[in-house]
Each structure stands twice: as C-alpha cells, then as structure tokens.
Write a protein that holds these residues in place. Structure first.
Motif, short mmCIF file in Angstrom:
data_model
loop_
_atom_site.label_atom_id
_atom_site.label_comp_id
_atom_site.label_asym_id
_atom_site.label_seq_id
_atom_site.Cartn_x
_atom_site.Cartn_y
_atom_site.Cartn_z
N VAL A 172 1.26 -1.40 0.21
CA VAL A 172 0.00 -0.39 0.16
C VAL A 172 0.82 1.36 0.34
O VAL A 172 0.49 2.34 -0.79
N LEU A 173 1.48 1.24 0.78
CA LEU A 173 2.71 3.12 0.89
C LEU A 173 3.56 2.51 0.42
O LEU A 173 4.11 3.78 -0.27
N GLY A 174 4.83 1.14 -0.42
CA GLY A 174 5.79 1.19 -1.31
C GLY A 174 7.38 2.03 -0.66
O GLY A 174 6.48 2.54 0.84
N PHE A 175 8.23 1.71 -1.09
CA PHE A 175 9.21 2.42 -0.40
C PHE A 175 9.38 4.04 -0.78
O PHE A 175 9.14 4.83 -1.62
N LYS A 176 10.21 4.49 -0.11
CA LYS A 176 11.38 5.90 -0.38
C LYS A 176 11.90 6.11 -2.20
O LYS A 176 11.96 5.41 -2.07
N GLN A 177 11.64 6.73 -2.16
CA GLN A 177 11.99 6.99 -3.94
C GLN A 177 13.82 8.02 -3.21
O GLN A 177 13.00 9.09 -3.09
N LYS A 178 14.88 7.29 -3.21
CA LYS A 178 16.05 8.37 -3.27
C LYS A 178 15.58 8.60 -5.01
O LYS A 178 15.21 8.21 -5.35
N GLY A 179 17.31 10.47 -4.90
CA GLY A 179 17.95 10.68 -5.69
C GLY A 179 16.79 12.14 -6.00
O GLY A 179 15.73 12.43 -5.76
N ALA A 180 17.74 13.09 -6.48
CA ALA A 180 16.66 14.63 -7.18
C ALA A 180 15.93 14.33 -7.62
O ALA A 180 15.83 13.83 -8.77
N ASN A 181 14.83 15.43 -7.79
CA ASN A 181 13.71 15.30 -8.73
C ASN A 181 13.67 16.39 -10.32
O ASN A 181 15.21 16.88 -9.89
N GLU A 182 13.99 16.04 -11.40
CA GLU A 182 14.07 16.71 -12.48
C GLU A 182 13.55 17.53 -12.54
O GLU A 182 12.41 17.81 -12.60
N TRP A 183 14.18 18.69 -12.47
CA TRP A 183 13.31 19.86 -12.77
C TRP A 183 13.60 20.25 -14.15
O TRP A 183 12.56 22.22 -14.45
N ILE A 184 14.38 19.90 -15.08
CA ILE A 184 14.71 20.59 -16.22
C ILE A 184 13.52 20.26 -17.05
O ILE A 184 13.27 19.04 -17.28
N SER A 185 12.60 21.08 -17.67
CA SER A 185 11.77 20.39 -18.54
C SER A 185 11.81 19.74 -19.60
O SER A 185 12.84 20.52 -20.13
N ALA A 186 11.53 19.49 -20.08
CA ALA A 186 11.93 18.87 -21.97
C ALA A 186 11.92 19.83 -22.84
O ALA A 186 12.63 20.01 -24.21
N ASN A 187 10.43 20.66 -22.88
CA ASN A 187 11.14 22.08 -23.66
C ASN A 187 12.44 22.57 -23.62
O ASN A 187 13.38 23.09 -24.67
N THR A 188 13.46 22.78 -22.46
CA THR A 188 14.66 23.42 -22.37
C THR A 188 15.82 22.01 -22.81
O THR A 188 16.72 22.69 -23.27
#
Length: 381
Positions: A189-205
C-alpha cells in the motif's frame, strides 16, 4: 603558502585560467612540465613553471601528446588568436594517477574558453561493507486519509484470513505471522521511499539545449567569416533562450516544493516540511562527526575507531566499587504488583503513547503502522 601546508600524501589539483603560456621548451624544467605544450612562453608562464618547480608540481596539459586543437584552451573574440592558458596541475607524488588532460571544443558553453578535463585514477582502500542498506517504507503516506483507509482495509482483510485458517498456535509463529502481515501490507500500500533528486528541467528546455549543441557543433566547422559571425549570433540568442527557460523551470520546481511543504504541514507531517526546507536552503548533506583519540587526533581506520569506542565505554561504564555500601532500608509493606498478562486496555494505551516519526526496530514495524488501525493492533498483539 597554502600549497606548502597541504600534507604530502594528499592529492593537490590546481585548475583554472592561469593566463600563462608555458610553451614547448622544457629544458631544465622536466620535473614541472612535458614537451607537449603550445606556443612560446610568456612572463606568467615563467612564473608558473618556477612555482611548479619549487613545489614539486606538474603541468598536466604538457605531458600528453594531442593535436593542437585538443591542447589550446582559449580563443580571442575575433577568432584569430588561440592559446593554451588554462591548466590542470597535480603534485609530483600523484603523477602516475593522471591519465590524460585535453581540451574539448564541442562542450556546449557560451564562453571564449574551451572545456579542459583530466582523467585521474586513484587506488583507494577497499572497505568491507558491514551490511546492506535497508529500504525505508514511505510512512508519510499514512497521513493522507485515502492511503490510511486503504492500509487499514488491507490489514484487516489479511488478519481475518489468517484467523480463519487457524494456523497460529505457538507464540514465535504467531509473532512472525503478525510481522509478515504488517510488512507486506506496508510494502503493497505505501511502498518505499524513492531516492534521488527530482528532475526539474522540462522537456522544452532539453530541446533548446539540444538545439544549442547543434549550433555549437556547426560553429566549430564553419570556415566562412560571414557565416561564422551569423552563427555566433544565433548561438548567443539560443543560449539566452536556454537560460531563460531553465530559470522558469527552476521557479516552477521551487513552487512545487513549496506546495508539497504546505500540504505536509496541513497533515501535520513536520518531518517532510523540515526536509523540503533543508532542500530549498541548499543544506541537504548529512554531516558526520569524526572519532578522535584522547590527544585530539582523528582516528582514520575502522580498527582505531572501534578501539576508541571500546576505551570510551570502558571508562564510562566500568566504575570502581563504592567505598561505603549503600544503606538500603527494608520495609515490611509488600508491594502488590500485577504480573498477569496485560489486558486490551493496557495494550491500547501503550500503542497510543508511542511516538511517531521515530526509527523502527529490526522488525520494520513503525509506530504509525500500529496506530493506523489501533483496534486491530490491540486485538492481535
């Protein structure tokens, strides 16, 4: 001088724009440079070579044979003058660790300097891992009513199935079954925490970045002066578009983190708020404290650190016997202590007093998992 204060066993790397042309002549300066430099030496080059000779340093860009286009690091704005003025310098003790130094003209950066990179190979001491990292359950999802309801429903279904099968008789088997149900339910139900930084650069960039790379590759192969000036202007405009788009993506990413922090605060999940605040402030690294001996020296090896901990606890815990024995007065009153197994009310009260947000034990059952459905937890424990 800062270089002279560095321990001899440490790796010294000096990099940057030295504005020094060291040339190709290394006569009487073989310890500081090789024969694969470029151009003629200027005054800054003389000073740099003398500095390297005095401190046992080596100019890395002069000891590897490459084409001139892979050694020259700066081009004048008019495109007529090109020199080798950016250097990567390493101390002589680690000369064999330096595998290669070269310039990369195709690097996508709006600058009159080319990217210069070094390949360094270090032989590090092998550390034997003491255990594998355990995945952490995403307990914060229990703060959301929908996930909490889904967790409680799955937990009750599993326990009702287990009780109907009547497979639990002995206490060890019963506890293993309870632990397995809680663990599997949380994973499902809960799953595990995801490690790593979120991707903030968009596809357009990213698309604009690819277009800028194509202009950079085209710029390196143009021979006509008229087309060169036109392509330079196009590359400059595209570079502005990339930076403008990246700044916009960064603002959107920060606003998204702020909204997540606001939602976490609304649910009372202050741990998530604290982590997002640290991330926005740029303080995401966990600092560790060094283990020092009694003289204040840092214990580097694991054996030294373990011995220091043993010594510390021996001094703290192993106290001498008291000189005078303790004067314990006896009383005739006999305390009435209930040694019967706890009833449901006592178990429920104990679960309610558990603190949330604390690390779980080896059984991987968090306090939030027990308090999510306190009636079921009271019944099975």
């Amino acid at each position: 001088m800062a270089v002279s204060k560095v321990p001899q066993n440490d790796v010294i790397l000096l990099t940057g724009d030295m504005n020094a042309k060291v040339g190709t002549n290394n006569l009487n300066n073989e310890r500081a440079m090789g024969r694969h430099g470029c151009g003629d030496r200027n005054n800054n080059g003389e000073r740099l070579v003398d500095f390297c000779m005095s401190n046992n340093l080596i100019i890395g860009g002069t000891i590897f044979p490459h084409k001139n286009i892979h050694k020259l690091t700066w081009q004048s704005p008019d495109g007529r003058t090109i020199n080798q003025i950016d250097h990567i310098i390493i101390n002589g003790k680690w000369r064999r660790s330096l595998q290669d130094v070269r310039a990369y003209r195709g690097a996508d950066a709006y600058s009159d300097h080319y990217l210069i990179a070094a390949t360094i190979k270090l032989k590090l001491k092998k550390l034997i891992p003491q255990g594998h990292w355990q995945k952490k359950l995403d307990i914060a999802k229990l703060q959301h009513p929908k996930k909490n309801k889904e967790f409680v429903l799955e937990l009750r279904n599993r326990f009702s199935t287990l009780e109907a099968s009547c497979e639990i008789e002995e206490e060890p088997s019963k506890w293993n079954a309870i632990k397995t149900i809680y663990s599997e339910t949380a994973q499902k139900v809960l799953g595990f925490k995801q490690k790593g930084a979120n991707e903030w650069i968009s596809a357009n960039t990213w698309l604009k970045i690819e277009e800028r790379k194509e202009l950079k590759a085209k710029l390196l192969n143009i021979k006509s002066q008229r087309l060169l000036e036109k392509t330079k202007m196009s590359y400059k405009n595209k570079d502005r578009e990339v930076k403008r788009s990246a700044r916009k993506d960064k603002r959107v990413f920060v606003e998204h983190l702020a909204s997540e922090a606001e939602k976490a605060a609304a649910y009372g999940n202050l741990g998530t708020v604290y982590k997002i605040t640290k991330r926005l402030c740029g303080r995401c690294t966990n600092q560790t404290t060094h283990v020092m001996d009694k003289n204040g020296n840092i214990c580097t090896s694991e054996s030294e650190q373990a011995a220091r901990w043993v010594q510390h606890f021996q001094e703290i815990l192993n106290l001498p016997e008291p000189e005078q024995p303790a004067n314990i007065t006896t009383t005739e009153d006999i305390l009435e202590i209930n040694t019967n197994p706890p009833d449901s009310a006592e178990v429920k009260a104990a679960i309610q007093t558990l603190k949330s947000g604390k690390a779980c034990d080896i059984d991987a059952i968090h306090a939030e998992m027990l308090k999510a459905d306190i009636l079921t937890s009271t019944r099975v424990l």
